[in-house]
Design a protein around this motif. Structure first.
Motif, PDB file in Angstrom:
ATOM      1  N   GLN A   1      -3.840   5.846   2.983  1.00 28.24           N
ATOM      2  CA  GLN A   1      -2.983   5.907   4.026  1.00 28.24           C
ATOM      3  C   GLN A   1      -3.276   7.127   4.841  1.00 28.24           C
TER       4      GLN A   1
ATOM      5  N   ARG B   1       1.586   6.235  11.433  1.00 29.78           N
ATOM      6  CA  ARG B   1       0.879   5.936  10.209  1.00 29.78           C
ATOM      7  C   ARG B   1       0.083   4.810   9.930  1.00 29.78           C
TER       8      ARG B   1
ATOM      9  N   SER C   1       0.876  -1.031   0.060  1.00 29.22           N
ATOM     10  CA  SER C   1       0.093   0.080   0.165  1.00 29.22           C
ATOM     11  C   SER C   1       0.873   1.276  -0.016  1.00 29.22           C
ATOM     12  N   MET C   2       2.308   1.132  -0.241  1.00 29.50           N
ATOM     13  CA  MET C   2       3.041   2.269   0.053  1.00 29.50           C
ATOM     14  C   MET C   2       3.472   2.526  -1.455  1.00 29.50           C
TER      15      MET C   2
ATOM     16  N   ASN D   1      -1.947   2.177   7.003  1.00 28.69           N
ATOM     17  CA  ASN D   1      -2.388   1.825   5.709  1.00 28.69           C
ATOM     18  C   ASN D   1      -3.391   0.680   5.909  1.00 28.69           C
TER      19      ASN D   1
ATOM     20  N   SER E   1      -2.615  12.376  -2.792  1.00 28.83           N
ATOM     21  CA  SER E   1      -2.711  12.752  -1.526  1.00 28.83           C
ATOM     22  C   SER E   1      -3.117  14.520  -1.691  1.00 28.83           C
TER      23      SER E   1
END
Length: 362
Positions: free
Chosen positions: A50, A355, A30-31, A357, A93
């Motif tokens: 995220q 963070r 997911s990064m 995700n 984002s």
């Protein structure tokens, strides 16, 4: 502290990127990737969200002068589609926001200056990769990164006979916008069954506009990208991944012209290391990023200041990562931004947070 006031108002954090993905993608799918060619080595398609949140203190020479926060109410979105030889990745984002509230001592007998800074940092990345013969991934990447900056200063700083003063009732609001547009070409070569070597170039165009002053001259430069990675294990098995990467950005100075302000991009060295282990479906992760800029210069009301800037971002996390289906991961992170001035003084911003995700592999 007064001689560093203007510089402090201009302090901007780098993006919280988790970008140790130059040669291969992170096992946390997911990064986003940093190099377009890395997208070609994805194992499958992924949809992910995220979210980040952090708070911390601002210090000048160990004296606390304010607070800093990083977050946003709308999570970032990642969509990666992986075919037989083609990979396409989109990252968007829109709501990452960084806020700084300062209460800065000026001088004995002079009221403090109150400063509020809000930076909205939207970012869009689109990467396309093609894998030749299961050994070479070639990628093309495009990104737009913005900084929509608003500063509200309560109390105008001035000087009479070389001595500072503050007009407490005066409020100054300044808005500006910085836009970086990058176009990247990169490649990642698989050596045997374990190692990956990657390289690339990114051409960057930079624009800055202001609502209370003249715009800046447009600037441009090229970033050089190099990465070395190791990946042990096959999809569906326990895996181990290690990568080290460097991005070098040269100085690019444009003089003022035609009613526009000068524009300087300082030499920047960025390096990152990531270490991941996947045991079945359980992921453990460590990511470290360091960015350095040297001999940055700013003319203030009272003097010209020169400083070096260093930002270190550390993330430690764990997650649930099946080859198909629902995924989730959580990271604790720490960002430390330090400005070291030639006179021996120092300013630090240090938010700490998390963070999260969530995603779906298919």
């Amino acid at each position: 502290m007064i001689k560093r006031l203007t510089i402090t108002l201009l302090l901007v954090f780098s993006y919280l990127s988790a970008s140790a993905q130059i040669a291969t993608p992170l096992l946390d799918r997911s990064m986003k990737v940093q190099s377009s060619a890395a997208a070609g080595w994805r194992d499958n398609s992924t949809l992910g969200l995220q979210a980040v949140n952090a708070t911390g203190k601002v210090k000048m020479d160990s004296v606390e002068v304010g607070d800093v926060s990083v977050g946003g109410s709308i999570p970032a979105v990642l969509a990666a589609l992986k075919g037989e030889a083609v990979a396409l990745e989109l990252y968007v984002s829109t709501d990452t926001t960084k806020k700084v509230d300062l209460d800065i001592p000026i001088a004995a007998g002079v009221p403090n200056q109150v400063v509020e800074i809000e930076q909205n940092l939207p970012e869009t990345r689109l990467n396309l990769a093609y894998v030749f013969g299961e050994a070479l991934s070639v990628g093309l990447g495009y990104r737009v990164s913005e900084n929509k900056n608003e500063k509200k200063v309560k109390g105008t700083l001035g000087s009479i006979g070389g001595s500072p003063y503050i007009l407490p009732s005066s409020v100054t609001v300044e808005k500006d916008k910085e836009t970086e547009t990058g176009l990247m070409v990169s490649a990642s070569l698989k050596l045997g069954e374990l190692f990956y070597v990657a390289g690339g170039m990114e051409n960057v165009d930079f624009k800055k506009s202001s609502d209370i002053a003249s715009d800046s001259v447009d600037n441009a430069w090229s970033n050089t990208i190099v990465g070395l990675g190791m990946l042990v294990g096959k999809p569906g098995e326990s895996r181990f991944r290690l990568e080290y990467a460097i991005i070098q950005s040269p100085e690019s100075a444009k003089a003022a012209e035609s009613g526009k302000q000068a524009n300087t991009h300082y030499k920047t060295d960025y390096n990152t290391m990531s270490l991941e282990a996947l045991f079945g479906k359980v992921l453990l992760s460590y990511i470290n990023e360091t960015e350095k800029e040297k001999d940055k210069t700013e003319s203030t009301l009272f003097s010209t200041q020169v400083w070096d800037e260093k930002q270190v971002t550390t993330q430690i996390g764990a997650g649930w990562m099946p080859e198909e289906g629902f995924t989730v991961s959580a990271y604790m992170f720490n960002i430390k931004n330090t400005r070291s001035y030639t006179d021996g003084s120092e300013t630090t911003f240090e938010p700490k947070g998390w963070r999260v995700n969530v995603g779906w592999n298919f």
